[in-house]
Design a protein around this motif. Structure first.
Motif, PDB file in Angstrom:
ATOM      1  N   LEU A  93       0.831  -1.205   0.000  1.00  0.00           N
ATOM      2  CA  LEU A  93       0.000   0.000   0.000  1.00  0.00           C
ATOM      3  C   LEU A  93       0.867   1.257   0.000  1.00  0.00           C
ATOM      4  O   LEU A  93       0.580   2.219  -0.716  1.00  0.00           O
ATOM      5  N   LEU A  94       1.958   1.254   0.773  1.00  0.00           N
ATOM      6  CA  LEU A  94       2.875   2.392   0.783  1.00  0.00           C
ATOM      7  C   LEU A  94       3.516   2.575  -0.596  1.00  0.00           C
ATOM      8  O   LEU A  94       3.674   3.699  -1.073  1.00  0.00           O
ATOM      9  N   SER A  95       3.887   1.459  -1.237  1.00  0.00           N
ATOM     10  CA  SER A  95       4.507   1.525  -2.568  1.00  0.00           C
ATOM     11  C   SER A  95       3.540   2.070  -3.607  1.00  0.00           C
ATOM     12  O   SER A  95       3.932   2.805  -4.520  1.00  0.00           O
ATOM     13  N   ILE A  96       2.266   1.725  -3.474  1.00  0.00           N
ATOM     14  CA  ILE A  96       1.249   2.274  -4.377  1.00  0.00           C
ATOM     15  C   ILE A  96       1.094   3.772  -4.138  1.00  0.00           C
ATOM     16  O   ILE A  96       0.992   4.565  -5.086  1.00  0.00           O
ATOM     17  N   LEU A  97       1.113   4.175  -2.890  1.00  0.00           N
ATOM     18  CA  LEU A  97       1.001   5.601  -2.557  1.00  0.00           C
ATOM     19  C   LEU A  97       2.203   6.383  -3.087  1.00  0.00           C
ATOM     20  O   LEU A  97       2.071   7.517  -3.557  1.00  0.00           O
ATOM     21  N   GLY A  98       3.389   5.757  -3.049  1.00  0.00           N
ATOM     22  CA  GLY A  98       4.595   6.414  -3.533  1.00  0.00           C
ATOM     23  C   GLY A  98       4.793   6.349  -5.031  1.00  0.00           C
ATOM     24  O   GLY A  98       5.705   6.992  -5.570  1.00  0.00           O
ATOM     25  N   GLY A  99       3.982   5.560  -5.740  1.00  0.00           N
ATOM     26  CA  GLY A  99       4.085   5.464  -7.195  1.00  0.00           C
ATOM     27  C   GLY A  99       5.017   4.382  -7.691  1.00  0.00           C
ATOM     28  O   GLY A  99       5.264   4.275  -8.892  1.00  0.00           O
ATOM     29  N   PHE A 100       5.540   3.548  -6.773  1.00  0.00           N
ATOM     30  CA  PHE A 100       6.453   2.475  -7.188  1.00  0.00           C
ATOM     31  C   PHE A 100       5.697   1.261  -7.706  1.00  0.00           C
ATOM     32  O   PHE A 100       6.276   0.403  -8.380  1.00  0.00           O
TER      33      PHE A 100
ATOM     34  N   PRO B 214       6.905   8.083  -9.443  1.00  0.00           N
ATOM     35  CA  PRO B 214       7.323   8.643  -8.145  1.00  0.00           C
ATOM     36  C   PRO B 214       7.882  10.060  -8.239  1.00  0.00           C
ATOM     37  O   PRO B 214       7.570  10.910  -7.396  1.00  0.00           O
ATOM     38  N   ALA B 215       8.703  10.339  -9.244  1.00  0.00           N
ATOM     39  CA  ALA B 215       9.372  11.638  -9.328  1.00  0.00           C
ATOM     40  C   ALA B 215       8.410  12.780  -9.646  1.00  0.00           C
ATOM     41  O   ALA B 215       8.754  13.943  -9.438  1.00  0.00           O
ATOM     42  N   LYS B 216       7.211  12.443 -10.126  1.00  0.00           N
ATOM     43  CA  LYS B 216       6.283  13.494 -10.543  1.00  0.00           C
ATOM     44  C   LYS B 216       5.086  13.636  -9.594  1.00  0.00           C
ATOM     45  O   LYS B 216       4.168  14.400  -9.885  1.00  0.00           O
ATOM     46  N   ARG B 217       5.086  12.911  -8.485  1.00  0.00           N
ATOM     47  CA  ARG B 217       3.985  13.063  -7.536  1.00  0.00           C
ATOM     48  C   ARG B 217       4.502  13.748  -6.262  1.00  0.00           C
ATOM     49  O   ARG B 217       5.712  13.710  -5.985  1.00  0.00           O
ATOM     50  N   PRO B 218       3.616  14.385  -5.484  1.00  0.00           N
ATOM     51  CA  PRO B 218       4.070  15.174  -4.325  1.00  0.00           C
ATOM     52  C   PRO B 218       4.356  14.322  -3.088  1.00  0.00           C
ATOM     53  O   PRO B 218       3.881  14.600  -1.995  1.00  0.00           O
ATOM     54  N   THR B 219       5.143  13.266  -3.294  1.00  0.00           N
ATOM     55  CA  THR B 219       5.519  12.383  -2.186  1.00  0.00           C
ATOM     56  C   THR B 219       7.025  12.127  -2.253  1.00  0.00           C
ATOM     57  O   THR B 219       7.625  12.214  -3.324  1.00  0.00           O
ATOM     58  N   THR B 220       7.612  11.822  -1.100  1.00  0.00           N
ATOM     59  CA  THR B 220       8.977  11.283  -1.068  1.00  0.00           C
ATOM     60  C   THR B 220       8.993  10.125  -0.087  1.00  0.00           C
ATOM     61  O   THR B 220       8.165  10.049   0.825  1.00  0.00           O
ATOM     62  N   THR B 221       9.963   9.221  -0.270  1.00  0.00           N
ATOM     63  CA  THR B 221      10.017   8.001   0.535  1.00  0.00           C
ATOM     64  C   THR B 221      11.360   7.894   1.242  1.00  0.00           C
ATOM     65  O   THR B 221      12.414   8.129   0.637  1.00  0.00           O
ATOM     66  N   VAL B 222      11.307   7.547   2.534  1.00  0.00           N
ATOM     67  CA  VAL B 222      12.506   7.219   3.310  1.00  0.00           C
ATOM     68  C   VAL B 222      12.512   5.706   3.492  1.00  0.00           C
ATOM     69  O   VAL B 222      11.597   5.149   4.104  1.00  0.00           O
ATOM     70  N   PHE B 223      13.547   5.052   2.936  1.00  0.00           N
ATOM     71  CA  PHE B 223      13.623   3.598   2.978  1.00  0.00           C
ATOM     72  C   PHE B 223      14.371   3.126   4.231  1.00  0.00           C
ATOM     73  O   PHE B 223      15.120   3.880   4.846  1.00  0.00           O
ATOM     74  N   GLN B 224      14.185   1.845   4.556  1.00  0.00           N
ATOM     75  CA  GLN B 224      14.802   1.287   5.763  1.00  0.00           C
ATOM     76  C   GLN B 224      16.327   1.346   5.687  1.00  0.00           C
ATOM     77  O   GLN B 224      16.995   1.565   6.697  1.00  0.00           O
ATOM     78  N   ASP B 225      16.902   1.174   4.494  1.00  0.00           N
ATOM     79  CA  ASP B 225      18.365   1.166   4.383  1.00  0.00           C
ATOM     80  C   ASP B 225      18.944   2.566   4.102  1.00  0.00           C
ATOM     81  O   ASP B 225      20.144   2.714   3.880  1.00  0.00           O
ATOM     82  N   TYR B 226      18.077   3.595   4.106  1.00  0.00           N
ATOM     83  CA  TYR B 226      18.441   5.007   3.955  1.00  0.00           C
ATOM     84  C   TYR B 226      18.864   5.377   2.539  1.00  0.00           C
ATOM     85  O   TYR B 226      18.649   6.508   2.106  1.00  0.00           O
ATOM     86  N   ALA B 227      19.540   4.456   1.807  1.00  0.00           N
ATOM     87  CA  ALA B 227      19.903   4.669   0.394  1.00  0.00           C
ATOM     88  C   ALA B 227      20.675   5.966   0.175  1.00  0.00           C
ATOM     89  O   ALA B 227      20.450   6.697  -0.790  1.00  0.00           O
ATOM     90  N   LEU B 228      21.641   6.271   1.048  1.00  0.00           N
ATOM     91  CA  LEU B 228      22.492   7.447   0.876  1.00  0.00           C
ATOM     92  C   LEU B 228      23.614   7.118  -0.103  1.00  0.00           C
ATOM     93  O   LEU B 228      24.095   5.985  -0.169  1.00  0.00           O
ATOM     94  N   PHE B 229      24.063   8.130  -0.848  1.00  0.00           N
ATOM     95  CA  PHE B 229      25.185   7.938  -1.783  1.00  0.00           C
ATOM     96  C   PHE B 229      26.493   8.037  -1.000  1.00  0.00           C
ATOM     97  O   PHE B 229      26.820   9.106  -0.469  1.00  0.00           O
ATOM     98  N   PRO B 230      27.285   6.949  -0.925  1.00  0.00           N
ATOM     99  CA  PRO B 230      28.476   6.953  -0.061  1.00  0.00           C
ATOM    100  C   PRO B 230      29.571   7.914  -0.523  1.00  0.00           C
ATOM    101  O   PRO B 230      30.365   8.391   0.290  1.00  0.00           O
ATOM    102  N   HIS B 231      29.631   8.212  -1.835  1.00  0.00           N
ATOM    103  CA  HIS B 231      30.704   9.066  -2.354  1.00  0.00           C
ATOM    104  C   HIS B 231      30.392  10.547  -2.216  1.00  0.00           C
ATOM    105  O   HIS B 231      31.255  11.389  -2.430  1.00  0.00           O
ATOM    106  N   MET B 232      29.139  10.872  -1.863  1.00  0.00           N
ATOM    107  CA  MET B 232      28.728  12.274  -1.734  1.00  0.00           C
ATOM    108  C   MET B 232      28.790  12.716  -0.282  1.00  0.00           C
ATOM    109  O   MET B 232      28.626  11.913   0.640  1.00  0.00           O
TER     110      MET B 232
END
Length: 354
Positions: A47-54, A74-92
């Motif tokens: 349900l969360l994935s449907i809400l986020g557009g995934f 997902p990129a065109k709807r007014p939502t953003t998602t915080v995932f369990q693994d955070y998905a941060l870019f390590p080189h940035m």
């Protein structure tokens, strides 16, 4: 009455031939903190994935701010998602991670940096702007992911078990911080978890899911104190469950025949209907101090000290298949092998259709 911020209408979804959501409808109000709570396989993450557009639902519609977003990516709807693994870019750097969404929107570098610093200050990490993610603790990385999601000012922030990787102490600290941040920014949060304590600590709107359906929803205090279904009574906290059959209903009370005898309690039910009586652990009275409903004698099988109370398991001597789950004061002199009287007050018993 104003329209809800999010309006999920009759959504069903299948993976192949396997149904994972079954005609789910849900309204989410602006500024609310909604928890989707349920066991693995209940459909909450889908349900969360449907809400986020995934994920695009097999059937039904999703409206956000009154607009049909069912097939919007997902990129065109007014939502953003915080995932369990955070998905941060390590080189940035942390600052670049936080500003990444703004960069994708074409925001200039100076504005990105300024907004990223503001977002990091909001989550208490103003000094981390130039650090790399590996230099931060798990809780700090979680807050960076939160800042990155909030910086683009979404209408709805989606959180997929964001505290699952943290230890108990840090998880409780982050619960407090998440709620405080949500109140400050006023964004609607929708948060998936299977942790009942987390749901009660954070939510002002709790949605209990099971087998692809919504079993119960409302303020957590109501869902806990007066659950609508047997599943909700046993998943949102623990309960002792008595099976019974309804008898006469009059003057706002019903008499229920159970294996422990007849019990009169507030409520109504059709005569001869199968019902369940749920009693929360804190409402069971052990020993000589009696409530107004006697539940017989039980033999204690286990006592677990849990700091502020003792969790007591005891089997009814009248019906050995019935297990009482009780909370006793931390100072209570109760131990495994004891035989004790059990009672409760009629007003604390929850009447459920079985």
């Amino acid at each position: 009455m104003s329209a809800p911020l999010v309006d999920i209408r009759n959504v069903s979804h299948r993976f192949g031939q396997h149904p994972v959501l079954k005609n789910v409808s849900l309204a989410i109000e602006p500024g609310s903190y909604t928890i989707l709570l349920g066991p693995s396989g209940s459909g909450k993450t889908t349900l969360l994935s449907i809400l986020g557009g995934f994920v695009t639902p097999s059937e039904g519609k999703v409206f956000i701010r009154g607009e049909d977003c069912t097939s919007v990516p997902p990129a065109k709807r007014p939502t953003t998602t915080v995932f369990q693994d955070y998905a941060l870019f390590p080189h940035m750097s942390v600052g670049s991670n936080v500003g990444f969404g703004l960069r994708m929107q074409g925001v200039d570098g100076a504005t990105r940096a300024a907004k990223a610093r503001e977002a990091l200050a909001l989550v208490g990490l103003a000094a981390a702007f130039d650090k790399k993610p590996h230099q931060l603790s798990g809780g700090q990385r979680q807050r960076v992911a939160l800042a990155r999601a909030l910086v683009i000012e979404p209408a709805v922030l989606l959180l997929d078990e964001p505290l699952g990787a943290l230890d108990l102490k840090l998880r409780r600290q982050m619960q407090d911080e998440l709620k405080a941040i949500q109140k400050r920014v006023g964004t609607a949060f929708v948060h998936v978890t299977h942790d009942q304590e987390e749901a009660m600590a954070l939510a002002d709107h709790c949605v209990v899911m099971n087998d692809g359906r919504i079993e119960d929803e409302g303020a957590p205090e109501r869902v806990y104190a007066r659950p609508k279904t047997r599943f909700s009574a046993t998943f949102m906290g623990e309960s002792t469950i008595l099976a019974g059959k309804a008898g006469d209903s009059r003057d706002g009370r019903v008499t229920v025949t159970t294996g422990l005898g007849s019990i009169s309690l507030p409520g109504r039910s059709p005569a001869d209907a199968s019902v369940a009586l749920a009693i929360r652990p804190e409402h069971l009275v052990l020993g000589d101090v009696k409530g107004d409903v006697a539940l017989g004698i039980a033999k204690v099988s286990d006592v677990v000290f849990q700091g502020s109370f003792k969790r007591v398991l005891a089997a009814s001597t009248q019906d050995p298949a019935l297990q009482f789950i009780a909370k006793a004061p931390a100072s209570a002199a109760v131990r495994a092998g004891d035989t004790i009287a059990v009672s409760c007050n009629a007003g604390d018993i929850i009447l459920l259709a079985d």
